[in-house]
Design an enzyme around this catalytic site. Structure first.
Site, short mmCIF file in Angstrom:
data_model
loop_
_atom_site.label_atom_id
_atom_site.label_comp_id
_atom_site.label_asym_id
_atom_site.label_seq_id
_atom_site.Cartn_x
_atom_site.Cartn_y
_atom_site.Cartn_z
N LYS A 74 60.21 -1.99 7.34
CA LYS A 74 60.07 -1.46 8.69
C LYS A 74 61.17 -0.43 8.94
CE LYS A 74 59.72 -3.44 13.40
NZ LYS A 74 59.73 -4.75 14.11
N SER A 149 55.97 -5.76 16.88
CA SER A 149 56.28 -4.37 16.63
C SER A 149 56.19 -3.96 15.17
CB SER A 149 57.69 -4.06 17.16
OG SER A 149 58.66 -4.86 16.49
N SER A 173 57.35 -10.33 16.71
CA SER A 173 56.98 -9.07 16.07
C SER A 173 56.71 -9.12 14.58
CB SER A 173 58.06 -8.01 16.34
OG SER A 173 58.04 -7.62 17.69
#
Length: 461
Positions: A74, A149, A173
């Protein structure tokens, strides 16, 4: 194919890391214009490390199960010399000089880093509809959200681009994208995995963990990244064990909690049916299923929202002079956080400690909780409401309802696939355990996975 399976092929010379990496690069080239899972691809860097992995394995130097395996992180995790944006214009010129601890450990284990994954801006949201880098699509249906996320991480694993991806989890997330994209997602105990070199969102809520194709693969990654790091003030010295479940692991003797309150309120009917079926399967595999009443999770969620509003606004206060760099939804949340009184934040932290003590009592009667990861399947991109229990609910509040409180408690939680909805979207089962009992929840997850709880293979994107 899982990390374990492709690792065996690497060691028997049926395939090379360079071939795996080139195939992954080809899939990014072919899919990313629609999927938008990657913000940056480090193709040359990855190929160099893949060839190095092949040479090391040929020479008998085996760094372990991740050696030569294509992965990605990420875009919160620092990679030396690679732009780290956090999915935002706020950090559009940030090029770290050193790796984050997680990237250091993954590379020391021989993993091949393919690049940086798209996400909800600054990790502050659950849609991954990024205003700067595009909305990430769900590989099961590109019109639907992958969750957030860590949406790019879930999408990249589900689309079979990478074998594992790193995400972060502040209010669900990792687990939300895992549920929406049909992957495994592990949020370890707070402090189990270092946050050093990762852009923060909530100082006391942030957790780092993997999204993978199988439960055992999640354990392999956790083995590589867990452990004390003096550079992270929240890092735990709790002993690290081998997290990989034994072959043919059993649920016999495991006391599984079936929550009578909260977790089965206002669910999509397909979600409820699939999760109840998974719990019944656990019982048929030998688990002792016990009905339990959990502490006040609505109150815990309220505590979590107050803490995150205040902490996120504190993190980004220095950057708010230039409001044009933020997306509208994130800016709205940061503005709300600036209005939270210090008394509310302090009282929320006090209530947090009280709730944690209540959960300690719960663990005296059960070993883990089984419940849905999310009450709904992946909504369409741009949807603001979801209908549950005959009522419209805000998508963000509904989607985080069953996961947010677990961040407040800092407990480990695993999401595994447990079926498809009538319209062909994945459903997630959440396994929650006591602090530092990742090995237990991974064993439960592996036993369920091997016992038939899961989803059919996804068709090509």
């Amino acid at each position: 194919m899982t990390i374990r399976e492709v690792g065996a092929m690497l060691r028997s010379r049926q395939v090379s890391s360079a071939e795996l990496t080139q195939a992954a690069i080809g899939r990014i080239d072919r899919l990313n214009s629609r999927l938008k899972a990657f913000i940056a691809m480090t193709a040359e860097y990855a190929m160099h490390h893949a060839r190095q992995a092949d040479a090391e394995l040929a020479a008998g130097r085996d760094r372990g199960p991740l050696h030569g395996i294509p992965m990605a992180v990420k875009d919160l995790f620092a990679m030396r010399g690679v732009r780290t944006t956090g999915g935002s214009r706020v950090f559009e010129n940030l090029v770290p000089e050193v790796h984050s601890t997680v990237v250091e450990k993954l590379e020391a284990a021989g993993a091949v880093m393919l690049g940086k994954l798209n996400m909800h801006e600054l990790a502050y949201g659950i849609t991954s509809a990024n205003p700067h880098f595009g909305a990430v699509g769900n590989p099961w249906n590109l019109e639907h959200s992958p969750g957030g996320s860590s949406g790019g991480s879930g999408a990249a694993v589900a689309a079979k681009i990478v074998y594992a991806a790193m995400g972060s989890d502040t209010g669900g997330s990792i687990r939300i994208p895992a549920a929406f994209c049909g992957t495994v997602g592990l949020k370890p105990t707070y402090g189990r995995v270092s946050r050093h070199g990762v852009l923060p969102l909530g100082y006391t809520l942030d957790h780092m963990g993997p999204l993978t194709r199988s439960v055992r693969d999640a354990a392999l990654v956790l083995n590589a990244i867990a452990g004390y790091d003096r550079r992270d003030p929240a890092s735990s010295r709790h002993p690290v064990v081998d997290f990989i479940p034994e072959e043919g692991c059993s649920l016999r003797g495991v006391r599984v909690g079936f929550p009578e309150n909260f977790f089965f309120d206002r669910l999509d009917p397909d979600v409820e049916s699939s999760v109840r079926g998974a719990i019944a399967r656990a019982e048929s595999l030998g688990a002792e299923v016990k009905r339990v009443v959990v502490p006040d999770m609505d109150a815990l969620n309220a505590v979590g929202r107050v803490i995150l509003l205040a902490e996120a606004s504190a993190v980004y206060e220095p950057y708010l002079a230039d409001r044009s760099r933020f997306g509208a939804d994130v800016l709205d949340l940061l503005d709300q956080g600036r209005l939270v009184p210090a008394t509310d934040y302090i009282n929320a932290q006090r209530l947090r400690r009280q709730m944690l003590r209540q959960f300690v009592k719960l663990w005296s009667s059960i070993d883990c909780l089984l419940c849905p990861t999310t009450p709904n399947t992946a909504p369409k991109i741009g949807a603001t409401v979801v209908r549950l229990g005959g009522h419209d609910e805000n998508v963000r509040l509904a989607t985080t309802r069953l996961v947010r409180g677990i961040n407040v408690l800092g407990l480990p939680a695993l999401s595994i696939p447990c079926g498809l909805s009538a319209d062909g979207l994945p459903i997630g089962l959440q396994i929650i355990g006591p602090a530092f009992e990742e090995a237990l929840i991974l064993r439960v997850g592996a036993a369920l996975e091997e016992g038939g709880v899961g989803i059919p293979p996804r068709s090509e994107v």
